[in-house]
Enzyme design. Structure first.
Site, PDB file in Angstrom:
ATOM      1  N   ASP A 166      47.609  51.529  -8.071  1.00 56.88           N
ATOM      2  CA  ASP A 166      47.221  51.936  -6.726  1.00 56.88           C
ATOM      3  C   ASP A 166      46.394  50.806  -6.102  1.00 56.88           C
ATOM      4  O   ASP A 166      45.459  50.263  -6.723  1.00 56.88           O
ATOM      5  CB  ASP A 166      46.379  53.219  -6.781  1.00 56.88           C
TER       6      ASP A 166
ATOM      7  N   GLU B 182      50.803  53.465  -1.072  1.00 54.12           N
ATOM      8  CA  GLU B 182      50.303  52.249  -1.717  1.00 54.12           C
ATOM      9  C   GLU B 182      50.342  52.337  -3.230  1.00 54.12           C
ATOM     10  O   GLU B 182      49.705  51.533  -3.929  1.00 54.12           O
ATOM     11  CB  GLU B 182      48.880  51.942  -1.250  1.00 54.12           C
TER      12      GLU B 182
END
Length: 493
Positions: free
Chosen positions: A364, A408
C-alpha cells in the site's frame, strides 16, 4: 415373309440412326440451339432416306417403311428446325423415288412433322418428356395407319393386314427411340453439369487411377502446375508434378489409401506454391470403387486455405489481445484483480500438487490520499505507474505476478517461495521505491514510500485466508509508522 424381312431392315436403319443421335447427345450441348436442331434434322433426314431406300414394297409404286418414326423423333428432339430439315429431305427423296404412293408419302411426312411439333409445344418445355413421346408415337401411328387405309390400290383385307401391324410397329419404334434418346440426353446433361462443376469450381478437383495417375482434373489443378488445360495432366502422377520428397510422400499416402480404403479427411499442410510463396492447403481424398467393391482409384479435393489460416491467426491474436486487456489494469499495465485471483488459485493448486510453498505480498502506498490532494490526480497516476515499474523490476521468474489490487494497493504472488525469500523481495521493493525519490511533502519521509505485508502458505488455506493473512501483515506495517515490511508468519498447512 419377304415383306417383313424388308420391314425389319428399315427398322434396323432407324435403330442405327437412334444410336447415332445418342452418340452425339453430349456434343449437342456444345452447339447453339439452331446448330443442334439442324444437326438432329440432318441425321434424322439421312436415316429417313435410308429407311425409304430399304422399304418394303406392297404394290407397284407403294412402299411401306418407318420414315415417320424418324420424322417424329426429329420434331421431338430437334424442334421446328429439325422437323423441317428431316421433312424436306424425306419428302425430296420420296419425290425422287416417284410411284403411285409418292404424294401420300409426302403427305404422311408433313402431317407427322406437324403433329409431333404440336405435341412438343403442348407437352414439353426444355426436356423431352415421356408423355410427349407416347402421344407423338400414337399420333404418328394413327397417321401412318390412316395413310395405308387411304391407298386405293389395296384391297380391304390388305389394308387391314397392313395398317394394324404398321400402327403398332410405328408406335413401338418411336417409343423405343424416344425413350433411348431421352435417357442419352439425361446422361449427357448430367455429365455436362458434372464437368462444368469440376471445371469451374474454385478448388482443386482431381480423379486418379489405381497407379495414382491423373484421369481427370479441373482447370485450377492445371494452372497450379503450369499447364494450359487439364488434358495435359492426364496420365501424370505427383512424382512428375511436385518436388521430390513431397511427391514421394503424396504417392505413398495415396497408395496406402487405396490399399486400405481409409479416406484422408481435411489434412492441412503448409506447402510452397510454384511462384515460391508459401500457402496452406486442406486436402480430402476417398477411394473410388467399381460395382463389385474393388478399389479402382481415388478422387480428391484440395482447398487453398491460406486466407482462412491468416484470418484465424489474426483472430487468435485479437482474442489474446482482448484477453490480455481483460486481465490488465489500464493505468499501470499490471495484472488486474481478476488476473491476480486466477494466479493465486493456480499457486494454491500447484502448492498442493507439488507440496511446495508460495508467498503473497500486499503493498500500500503510504499517505497516497494526501499525495493526490497536494499534487493532483494526474501526478497521482504517474506515481502509481512508477510504483508499478518497481514491482515489474522485482519479478524474477515467468510465474511471478504483480497486480494492481485496487486504488493504491498492489499485490504479488511468488510461487515456490518461502518466507525468507519473500521478505528479501519485499524489502528490495520498499527500498527501490524510496530510491525513486518521488517528492511527497505530506510524508514524514519527504518522499513516496510504501508499506508491505507478507504471507506464505503451503496450499492448505483458501485464497481468502491467505489474503487475510497478507492484509493483516500490511496493517501491522502501517501501524509501525509505515515504510516498512511485516510478515504474518508461516501459517500451518
Amino acid at each position: 415373309m419377304g415383306f417383313w424381312r424388308e420391314l425389319f431392315l428399315t427398322f434396323s436403319v432407324v435403330a442405327l440412326t437412334a444410336m447415332a443421335l445418342a452418340l452425339i447427345a453430349p456434343r449437342l450441348l456444345r452447339l447453339s440451339v439452331a446448330q443442334g436442331q439442324l444437326l438432329v434434322g440432318l441425321i434424322c433426314g439421312a436415316g429417313a432416306i435410308g429407311a425409304m431406300a430399304s422399304s418394303a414394297t406392297v404394290a407397284p409404286g407403294i412402299q411401306i417403311d418407318l420414315r415417320t418414326s424418324l420424322v417424329a423423333t426429329a420434331a421431338l428432339v430437334g424442334g421446328p428446325l429439325g422437323a423441317v430439315t428431316t421433312a424436306i429431305l424425306a419428302m425430296g427423296f420420296r419425290a425422287y423415288q416417284g410411284g403411285a404412293g409418292a404424294g401420300v408419302g409426302a403427305a404422311i411426312v408433313a402431317l407427322t412433322a406437324a403433329a409431333s411439333l404440336g405435341v412438343r409445344m403442348a407437352c414439353m418445355k426444355r426436356r423431352v418428356r415421356r408423355r410427349a413421346i407416347v402421344i407423338a408415337a400414337l399420333a404418328t401411328g394413327l397417321i401412318t395407319a390412316a395413310a395405308v387405309v387411304a391407298l386405293p390400290t389395296l384391297t380391304s383385307q390388305q389394308r387391314w393386314d397392313l395398317s394394324v401391324p404398321l400402327f403398332w410397329l410405328t408406335v413401338v419404334t418411336i417409343i423405343l427411340v424416344g425413350f433411348t434418346l431421352r435417357q442419352a440426353s439425361d446422361w449427357a446433361w448430367e455429365s455436362h453439369m458434372l464437368r462444368s462443376a469440376l471445371a469451374q469450381a474454385p478448388n482443386f478437383f482431381y480423379v486418379k487411377n489405381r497407379r495414382s495417375q491423373i484421369v481427370a482434373a479441373n482447370q485450377q489443378v492445371a494452372e497450379h502446375h503450369g499447364f494450359a488445360s487439364p488434358e495435359a495432366l492426364r496420365g501424370r502422377t505427383d512424382l512428375e508434378l511436385s518436388p521430390g520428397a513431397h511427391a514421394a510422400a503424396l504417392f505413398e499416402a495415396e497408395q496406402a489409401l487405396m490399399r486400405s480404403g481409409t479416406p484422408i479427411i481435411e489434412k492441412v499442410e503448409k506447402l510452397r506454391r510454384p511462384d515460391g510463396s508459401e500457402a496452406w492447403y486442406e486436402t480430402s481424398k476417398v477411394a473410388l470403387r467399381d460395382p463389385w467393391g474393388a478399389v479402382i482409384g481415388l478422387t480428391g479435393v484440395t482447398v487453398d486455405i491460406t486466407q482462412r489460416m491468416r484470418l484465424e491467426a489474426d483472430l487468435r491474436a485479437a482474442n489474446a489481445a482482448l484477453e490480455a486487456l481483460a486481465g490488465t489494469d489500464p493505468l499501470t499495465g499490471l495484472a488486474n484483480r481478476r488476473s491476480f485471483d486466477a494466479a493465486l488459485a493456480r499457486a494454491i493448486a500447484e502448492a498442493q500438487r507439488r507440496d511446495t510453498g508460495f508467498a503473497v505480498l500486499m503493498l500500500d502506498v503510504d499517505m497516497f490520499k494526501s499525495y493526490n490532494d497536494l499534487y493532483g490526480h494526474m501526478q497521482g497516476d504517474d506515481c502509481l505507474k512508477a510504483i508499478a515499474g518497481v514491482l515489474v523490476s522485482a519479478l524474477q521468474r515467468p510465474a511471478d505476478i504483480a497486480a494492481r489490487y485496487g486504488g493504491e494497493e498492489f499485490a504479488m504472488v511468488l510461487p515456490d517461495t518461502d518466507l525468507a525469500g519473500a521478505m528479501v523481495v519485499a524489502e528490495r521493493i520498499r527500498a527501490d521505491i524510496v530510491r525513486r525519490a518521488i517528492t511527497h511533502k505530506g510524508s514524514p519521509f519527504g518522499v513516496v514510500t510504501a508499506s508491505i505485508g507478507v504471507a506464505t502458505s503451503m496450499g492448505g488455506e483458501a485464497a481468502q485466508q491467505v489474503m487475510a493473512a497478507a492484509d493483516a501483515a500490511l496493517y501491522a506495517a502501517k501501524l509501525a509508522d509505515r515504510n516498512t515490511v511485516r510478515n504474518a508468519g508461516a501459517p500451518a498447512s
